[in-house]
Design a protein around this motif. Structure first.
Motif, PDB file in Angstrom:
ATOM      1  N   ASP A 158      -8.524   0.712  -0.300  1.00  0.00           N
ATOM      2  CA  ASP A 158      -8.616   1.906  -1.526  1.00  0.00           C
ATOM      3  C   ASP A 158      -7.297   2.305  -2.187  1.00  0.00           C
ATOM      4  O   ASP A 158      -7.391   3.095  -3.124  1.00  0.00           O
ATOM      5  CB  ASP A 158      -9.496   2.874  -0.849  1.00  0.00           C
ATOM      6  N   LEU A 159      -6.132   2.036  -1.305  1.00  0.00           N
ATOM      7  CA  LEU A 159      -5.043   2.667  -1.830  1.00  0.00           C
ATOM      8  C   LEU A 159      -3.848   1.801  -2.486  1.00  0.00           C
ATOM      9  O   LEU A 159      -2.955   2.184  -2.935  1.00  0.00           O
ATOM     10  CB  LEU A 159      -4.276   3.222  -0.542  1.00  0.00           C
ATOM     11  N   VAL A 160      -4.458   0.645  -2.589  1.00  0.00           N
ATOM     12  CA  VAL A 160      -3.465  -0.340  -3.432  1.00  0.00           C
ATOM     13  C   VAL A 160      -3.511   0.020  -5.183  1.00  0.00           C
ATOM     14  O   VAL A 160      -4.581   0.754  -5.618  1.00  0.00           O
ATOM     15  CB  VAL A 160      -4.053  -1.845  -3.294  1.00  0.00           C
ATOM     16  N   SER A 161      -2.484  -0.428  -5.810  1.00  0.00           N
ATOM     17  CA  SER A 161      -2.543  -0.298  -6.978  1.00  0.00           C
ATOM     18  C   SER A 161      -4.063  -0.751  -7.739  1.00  0.00           C
ATOM     19  O   SER A 161      -4.782  -1.669  -7.444  1.00  0.00           O
ATOM     20  CB  SER A 161      -1.331  -0.799  -7.661  1.00  0.00           C
ATOM     21  N   HIS A 162      -3.963  -0.104  -9.134  1.00  0.00           N
ATOM     22  CA  HIS A 162      -5.267  -0.674  -9.997  1.00  0.00           C
ATOM     23  C   HIS A 162      -4.876  -2.064 -10.403  1.00  0.00           C
ATOM     24  O   HIS A 162      -6.100  -2.717 -10.542  1.00  0.00           O
ATOM     25  CB  HIS A 162      -5.120   0.460 -11.070  1.00  0.00           C
ATOM     26  N   THR A 208       1.533  -8.747  -3.189  1.00  0.00           N
ATOM     27  CA  THR A 208       2.238  -7.939  -4.247  1.00  0.00           C
ATOM     28  C   THR A 208       2.257  -6.557  -4.120  1.00  0.00           C
ATOM     29  O   THR A 208       3.312  -5.889  -4.905  1.00  0.00           O
ATOM     30  CB  THR A 208       1.518  -8.487  -5.727  1.00  0.00           C
ATOM     31  N   ASP A 209       1.424  -6.176  -3.403  1.00  0.00           N
ATOM     32  CA  ASP A 209       1.392  -4.614  -3.231  1.00  0.00           C
ATOM     33  C   ASP A 209       2.042  -4.165  -2.062  1.00  0.00           C
ATOM     34  O   ASP A 209       1.847  -4.481  -0.813  1.00  0.00           O
ATOM     35  CB  ASP A 209      -0.168  -4.029  -2.856  1.00  0.00           C
ATOM     36  N   LYS A 210       3.155  -3.132  -2.167  1.00  0.00           N
ATOM     37  CA  LYS A 210       3.987  -2.858  -1.265  1.00  0.00           C
ATOM     38  C   LYS A 210       3.346  -2.020   0.116  1.00  0.00           C
ATOM     39  O   LYS A 210       3.627  -2.347   1.080  1.00  0.00           O
ATOM     40  CB  LYS A 210       5.015  -1.957  -1.894  1.00  0.00           C
ATOM     41  N   HIS A 211       2.650  -1.339  -0.580  1.00  0.00           N
ATOM     42  CA  HIS A 211       1.676  -0.314   0.646  1.00  0.00           C
ATOM     43  C   HIS A 211       0.918  -1.243   1.600  1.00  0.00           C
ATOM     44  O   HIS A 211       0.993  -1.069   2.532  1.00  0.00           O
ATOM     45  CB  HIS A 211       0.807   0.837  -0.096  1.00  0.00           C
ATOM     46  N   PHE A 212       0.067  -2.327   1.016  1.00  0.00           N
ATOM     47  CA  PHE A 212      -0.759  -2.954   1.822  1.00  0.00           C
ATOM     48  C   PHE A 212       0.225  -3.787   2.755  1.00  0.00           C
ATOM     49  O   PHE A 212      -0.103  -4.116   3.981  1.00  0.00           O
ATOM     50  CB  PHE A 212      -1.650  -3.758   1.081  1.00  0.00           C
TER      51      PHE A 212
END
Length: 455
Positions: free
Chosen positions: A93-97, A67-71
């Motif tokens: 560490d860069l995924v959403s809270h 569900t996290d676009k960056h990952f």
């Protein structure tokens, strides 16, 4: 790189089969129709169980990360070495809270599940003083030192554990199958020992006849060879064998249109070959052996075609394999019935192991029987003591009755009043001069006899 519809497919490409691929469509369906229907983007496809004891946790983590676009973008561009080295894990560490919070919740649920399993196991052996934290060390797919939050180390451990476990999965299946075959032979020989000579010869003759019947089947094509694929092309796909085209064949059998032939899609290609050897209606055909044969065929093709050993076949790998000499002129394929599955020494060792297990079970059964007998003896002894005490109490009560003393009640009170008290209580009231006791100092005059005669 084309986005995979299911993240488990991505992990298979990038981390040596983190999850098994999508479920395969039976090859007897017309694949031209399957292709025409196409794969719906974003459609949820159920994956087959990986066989891992943490399979559900693995799936849930992957679903959340997807569900996290960056990952997801990092997964698509990463290679296997980046994942194995732990570089991809640092992207966590860069995924959403929101994603991190959901991963924390999943980890806490998994730790709770493992603790429950540990407790159930310990309770089964009546153990006390369980150190859950120490026992959690045996699980290598999460960081037990931090049971509350999902960190980069957790993702790294999950990837490495799944990779290692799935790489050993096929090996374990082969070992289990070998044990299965040895157990079959062991039980057959044990059964023969119970028969007389005539029946034993008859049974052995039947066994050899069934073996011969099972081995009498059409030629099995070498898995992955041109002859084998053309047979699928003609009989399963319903296409002209003279128009066989490897690229078209690949796209027909890439059921989910993700650009790969996964293990399930490959295994579906071997069904026609397996049907030549195995029929569930025949007594001589063992369906467990059929699945082992399917596994052997898939492993063989993967070893020949899968260049980067990611357990997926790309179109490039597939086309390159069709250019090899082995594709056009393969060696003959030996089925299981043409191979020696175990040696006599291995069977003997297996039987010795079974014998040891039976001895241990027999000893435990004897110990349990002794404990049962001892408990019964103690029970009988207590019953005898109880009866003896009841008899003593009864004798004492009878003795008291014989001596004139009433038996005591449960609270120590007298059940029957003494006779003297009864008499005093029941005596009628007398007038003065009667039989009542006289006051102190008073002397009772003798009674005058009326029968005396005075002169």
């Amino acid at each position: 790189m084309k986005r995979l519809s299911v993240l488990s497919q991505q992990c298979l490409v990038l981390m040596t089969c983190l999850l098994m691929a999508l479920e395969a469509v039976p090859i007897d369906i017309d694949k031209t129709k399957v292709k025409a229907e196409g794969h719906v983007e974003g459609e949820k496809v159920e994956n087959p169980d990986t066989g891992l004891y943490y399979d559900e946790y693995l799936r849930q983590v992957i679903d959340v990360l997807e569900t996290d676009k960056h990952f997801r973008e990092k997964l698509q561009t990463a290679d296997i070495e980046e994942i194995k080295s732990g570089k991809l894990s640092r992207e966590l560490d860069l995924v959403s809270h929101h994603v991190r919070t959901r991963l924390d919740e999943l980890k806490r649920q998994e730790v709770a599940r493992l603790r429950m399993l540990i407790k159930a196991k310990m309770d089964s052996v009546q153990d006390t003083g369980i150190d859950h934290q120490a026992l959690l060390k045996q699980f290598e797919h999460l960081n037990h030192q931090n049971p509350d939050t999902f960190e980069a180390k957790d993702l790294d451990m999950l990837i490495k554990a799944a990779t290692s476990d799935l790489e050993n999965y096929d090996k374990t299946r082969h070992e289990e199958f070998k044990k299965y075959e040895m157990m079959k032979e062991h039980e057959r020989r044990e059964y023969l020992k119970t028969l007389d000579e005539e029946k034993r010869k008859k049974e052995e003759s039947k066994f050899e006849e069934m073996k011969k019947k099972h081995g009498d089947h059409p030629k099995v094509h070498h898995p992955g060879s041109k002859d084998q694929l053309k047979e699928v092309w003609e009989e399963a796909d319903g296409l002209d064998p003279n128009e066989f085209d490897p690229k078209t064949f690949f796209k027909l059998h890439d059921v989910n249109n993700d650009g790969f032939l996964d293990e399930q899609e490959l295994e579906a290609l071997f069904t026609k070959e397996l049907e030549k050897v195995y029929d569930p209606k025949n007594e001589e055909d063992d369906m467990v052996e059929m699945e082992e044969e399917r596994l052997r065929m898939r492993e063989h093709v993967m070893n020949e075609v899968d260049i980067n050993k990611d357990r997926l076949v790309t179109l490039e790998e597939f086309l390159r394999a069709t250019e090899k000499k082995e594709f056009l002129e393969p060696d003959s394929w030996e089925t299981l019935d043409q191979q020696q599955l175990f040696t006599e020494d291995e069977l003997k060792e297996f039987e010795n192991h079974i014998s040891q297990q039976e001895d241990e079970l027999r000893k435990k059964a004897e110990e349990l029987q002794k404990q049962k007998e001892e408990l019964q003896r103690q029970h009988d002894q207590l019953q005898a003591q109880k009866q003896e005490l009841q008899q003593v109490v009864k004798q004492m009560e009878q003795k008291k009755l014989q001596q004139g003393s009433p038996p005591a009640g449960p609270g120590g009170e007298l059940k029957i009043q003494p006779p003297a008290e009864h008499k005093a209580a029941d005596a009628p009231q007398h007038p003065a001069g009667g039989d009542q006791p006289l006051p102190p100092g008073h002397v009772q005059e003798p009674a005058v006899r009326t029968d005396q005669v005075h002169p």
